[in-house]
Motif scaffolding. Structure first.
Motif, PDB file in Angstrom:
ATOM      1  N   ALA A   1      58.290  33.171   0.976  1.00 29.96           N
ATOM      2  CA  ALA A   1      57.788  33.179  -0.393  1.00 29.96           C
ATOM      3  C   ALA A   1      56.448  32.471  -0.448  1.00 29.96           C
ATOM      4  CB  ALA A   1      58.776  32.479  -1.326  1.00 29.96           C
ATOM      5  N   ILE A   2      55.622  32.891  -1.384  1.00 32.67           N
ATOM      6  CA  ILE A   2      54.375  32.178  -1.657  1.00 32.67           C
ATOM      7  C   ILE A   2      54.552  31.398  -2.947  1.00 32.67           C
ATOM      8  CG2 ILE A   2      52.016  32.498  -2.494  1.00 32.67           C
ATOM      9  CD1 ILE A   2      51.546  34.481  -0.328  1.00 32.67           C
ATOM     10  N   ALA A   3      54.285  30.097  -2.858  1.00 29.00           N
ATOM     11  CA  ALA A   3      54.370  29.220  -4.021  1.00 29.00           C
ATOM     12  C   ALA A   3      53.070  28.442  -4.143  1.00 29.00           C
ATOM     13  CB  ALA A   3      55.552  28.266  -3.880  1.00 29.00           C
ATOM     14  N   HIS A   4      52.830  27.898  -5.312  1.00 29.82           N
ATOM     15  CA  HIS A   4      51.672  27.038  -5.553  1.00 29.82           C
ATOM     16  C   HIS A   4      52.067  25.606  -5.212  1.00 29.82           C
ATOM     17  CE1 HIS A   4      48.375  25.092  -7.787  1.00 29.82           C
ATOM     18  NE2 HIS A   4      47.784  26.275  -7.823  1.00 29.82           N
ATOM     19  N   GLU A   5      51.106  24.811  -4.777  1.00 29.67           N
ATOM     20  CA  GLU A   5      51.466  23.435  -4.450  1.00 29.67           C
ATOM     21  C   GLU A   5      51.989  22.670  -5.670  1.00 29.67           C
ATOM     22  OE1 GLU A   5      48.343  20.856  -3.092  1.00 29.67           O
ATOM     23  OE2 GLU A   5      46.840  21.734  -4.416  1.00 29.67           O
ATOM     24  N   ARG A   6      51.667  23.139  -6.903  1.00 26.17           N
ATOM     25  CA  ARG A   6      52.160  22.466  -8.104  1.00 26.17           C
ATOM     26  C   ARG A   6      53.668  22.609  -8.271  1.00 26.17           C
ATOM     27  NH1 ARG A   6      49.734  20.152 -12.003  1.00 26.17           N
ATOM     28  NH2 ARG A   6      51.344  20.712 -13.495  1.00 26.17           N
ATOM     29  N   ASN A   7      54.245  23.703  -7.776  1.00 24.60           N
ATOM     30  CA  ASN A   7      55.692  23.844  -7.993  1.00 24.60           C
ATOM     31  C   ASN A   7      56.506  23.576  -6.733  1.00 24.60           C
ATOM     32  OD1 ASN A   7      54.598  26.509  -7.266  1.00 24.60           O
ATOM     33  ND2 ASN A   7      56.648  27.313  -7.597  1.00 24.60           N
ATOM     34  N   LEU A   8      55.901  22.840  -5.790  1.00 24.77           N
ATOM     35  CA  LEU A   8      56.612  22.414  -4.591  1.00 24.77           C
ATOM     36  C   LEU A   8      56.981  20.939  -4.669  1.00 24.77           C
ATOM     37  CD1 LEU A   8      54.560  24.100  -1.727  1.00 24.77           C
ATOM     38  CD2 LEU A   8      56.785  24.795  -2.602  1.00 24.77           C
ATOM     39  N   VAL A   9      58.165  20.624  -4.187  1.00 18.96           N
ATOM     40  CA  VAL A   9      58.628  19.239  -4.127  1.00 18.96           C
ATOM     41  C   VAL A   9      58.987  18.930  -2.681  1.00 18.96           C
ATOM     42  CG1 VAL A   9      60.327  17.553  -4.934  1.00 18.96           C
ATOM     43  CG2 VAL A   9      59.568  19.410  -6.458  1.00 18.96           C
ATOM     44  N   LYS A  10      58.264  18.034  -2.076  1.00 20.30           N
ATOM     45  CA  LYS A  10      58.559  17.629  -0.701  1.00 20.30           C
ATOM     46  C   LYS A  10      59.810  16.761  -0.694  1.00 20.30           C
ATOM     47  CE  LYS A  10      56.393  15.296   3.248  1.00 20.30           C
ATOM     48  NZ  LYS A  10      55.149  14.620   3.725  1.00 20.30           N
ATOM     49  N   VAL A  11      60.738  17.077   0.221  1.00 19.33           N
ATOM     50  CA  VAL A  11      61.984  16.315   0.311  1.00 19.33           C
ATOM     51  C   VAL A  11      62.170  15.775   1.723  1.00 19.33           C
ATOM     52  CG1 VAL A  11      63.153  17.528  -1.571  1.00 19.33           C
ATOM     53  CG2 VAL A  11      63.331  18.424   0.761  1.00 19.33           C
TER      54      VAL A  11
END
Length: 374
Positions: free
Chosen positions: A151-161
Motif C-alpha cells: 500500500a502507499i500511504a502518506h507519512e501523516r497517516n503512519l504511526v511507527k511502532v
C-alpha cells in the motif's frame, strides 16, 4: 528514496455496489515525495469498509478498500522524514495538516477529511493503483487502501511502532479500536468513579468498554442484542450488560445508575438507538456519536429533555485521536494486559476475505484481521 517505479500487487477490489471482493493482480506506482510504500503484514476489516461497499458514502468504484493496515516500510519518497525503510508501522486516517483543525491539533476534524479518506484518490485526483499500468483503480481509501499486499500511504497517516509489538495484531488500532477507546479517553473524558454505557458491543463498543475500565469508571454498561457479545463485554470490563431485545435499555440504565449515565456512546449508526443513548443520560450527561449511517439520515430527540437537564450530544471521529500519540499508548496498555483487544480478533488468510465479511456481518466475528501471504 524509492527505487522501484511500479510493482506488482495482489489487492481486493470492489467493482460494483454490494458486490463481493475480488482478488486481482494490479500495479502499484511509485510513492510521491511525502508518501511511503508499506509491505502489508495484516489488515483489519471495519464496518466502514462494508458501508463503502454498499455505497453509503459516494466513494467511486472500482476501489481498493482497507484502512486498518499494519506492515513494514519498504520504500519512501524524497521528502519523507517520519519513517525509514524497515520501520514497523500502523496506518491510520489521513488529514491535510494545514487547515485550522489540523494545525490546532485536531486532525480528525480536518477540513478535507471526507475528500482525503473517502474520495478514492489523492487530493489532486491521481491514484497509485492501476489495472494494467493505465486503467485507473480508485485507492487512497483513508490514505492507504490496505486490502493489498503493498500500500502507499502518506507519512501523516503512519504511526511507527515498536518492533517488539505484535505487528499483525495492531492494524485495527488505526480505526475501529482507536475510535472506541479514544471516544472514552480523549473525546468524552470519562473519569474515575463515573458511569458509562456503550450502545453496541461490536469492535468499537467493546473497545470503549475496555477504555472505560482503564479510565476508572465504576459503572460500565454494555447494550446489545447478541448474548455472545454481551458475555464478551463482561470479559472486557463491563459491570452490567443489557439485552435491548429483552428489556427497555433506557429504563434499565436509569435503574442501574440511579437516574442516568454520565456518558453514553452510540456505535450502531441507527437513529432509534441514538435516541435511546440520549434518553439514558443523567443530568449534564454527554452522548458520543460514532455510528455511521447513510448520508442524510436524521435522528430526533426531545428538545426539553435535552435542554433542561443540560445534556450534550457530541460527534466523534476516530476517537478524537492524534494517532502518532494515541496508538503507541494503546499498544503499551495492551502489552500490560490492561487493554486486551486481542479478545475481539479472529485471523483469516487474505483469500478468505469474503468469509471474513460474512462472519463479521453475521456477528460471528467481532474484528476480522486478514493476514497477507509472506
Amino acid at each position: 528514496m524509492n527505487e522501484i517505479s511500479t510493482r506488482d500487487i495482489k489487492a481486493a477490489v470492489i467493482r460494483s455496489e454490494g458486490s463481493k471482493f475480488t482478488l486481482e493482480d494490479l500495479k502499484l506506482g511509485a510513492p510521491g515525495p511525502r508518501e511511503v510504500v508499506v509491505k502489508v503484514v495484516a489488515v483489519g476489516m471495519c464496518h466502514t469498509d462494508l458501508i463503502i461497499r454498499d455505497q453509503y458514502y459516494p466513494t467511486p468504484l472500482p476501489v481498493v478498500l482497507g484502512h486498518e493496515g499494519s506492515g513494514v516500510v519498504e520504500a519512501v519518497g524524497d521528502a519523507v522524514k517520519a519513517v525509514a525503510p524497515g520501520d514497523h508501522v500502523v496506518m491510520s486516517f489521513m488529514s491535510c495538516g494545514t487547515c485550522g483543525p489540523c494545525e490546532g491539533g485536531h486532525p480528525y476534524h480536518c477540513a478535507d477529511f471526507f475528500a482525503l479518506n473517502f474520495g478514492g484518490s489523492r487530493k489532486d485526483g491521481s491514484t497509485a493503483v492501476t489495472e494494467d499500468g493505465s486503467s485507473q483503480i480508485h485507492d487512497h481509501f483513508f490514505g492507504q487502501s490496505s486490502f493489498s499486499s503493498y500500500a502507499i500511504a502518506h507519512e501523516r497517516n503512519l504511526v511507527k511502532v515498536d518492533k517488539e509489538a505484535p505487528l499483525e495484531l495492531l492494524g485495527p488500532l488505526g480505526c475501529g479500536i482507536q475510535t472506541g477507546a479514544g471516544a472514552v479517553l480523549n473525546s468524552l473524558g470519562v473519569g474515575a468513579g463515573q458511569s458509562f454505557a456503550s450502545f453496541g458491543a461490536g469492535a468499537v463498543g467493546l473497545s470503549s468498554v475496555m477504555a472505560a475500565r482503564v479510565a476508572g469508571a465504576t459503572t460500565i454498561i454494555a447494550v446489545d442484542v447478541q448474548p455472545s457479545r454481551l458475555e464478551l463485554a463482561k470479559e472486557c470490563g463491563a459491570t452490567h450488560v443489557v439485552n435491548s431485545k429483552e428489556v427497555d435499555p433506557v429504563e434499565k440504565i436509569q435503574e442501574i445508575t440511579g437516574g442516568g449515565a454520565d456518558f453514553t456512546l452510540e456505535s450502531s449508526g441507527r437513529p432509534e438507538v441514538l435516541r435511546q443513548a440520549v434518553d439514558a443520560l443523567g443530568i449534564m450527561g454527554t452522548c458520543g456519536v460514532v455510528g455511521a449511517p447513510k448520508l442524510g439520515v436524521e435522528a430526533n430527540f426531545d428538545v426539553n429533555g435535552l435542554m433542561v437537564p443540560g445534556k450534550r450530544i457530541m460527534g466523534i471521529v476516530e476517537g478524537g485521536s492524534v494517532p502518532q500519540i494515541f496508538i503507541p499508548r494503546l499498544v503499551e496498555l495492551q502489552r500490560q494486559g490492561r487493554f486486551p483487544f486481542e479478545k475481539l480478533v479472529k485471523f483469516y488468510d487474505f483469500d478468505q476475505i469474503n468469509q471474513a465479511v460474512e462472519d463479521s456481518e453475521s456477528g460471528k466475528t467481532i474484528k476480522p484481521i486478514l493476514r497477507m501471504p509472506s
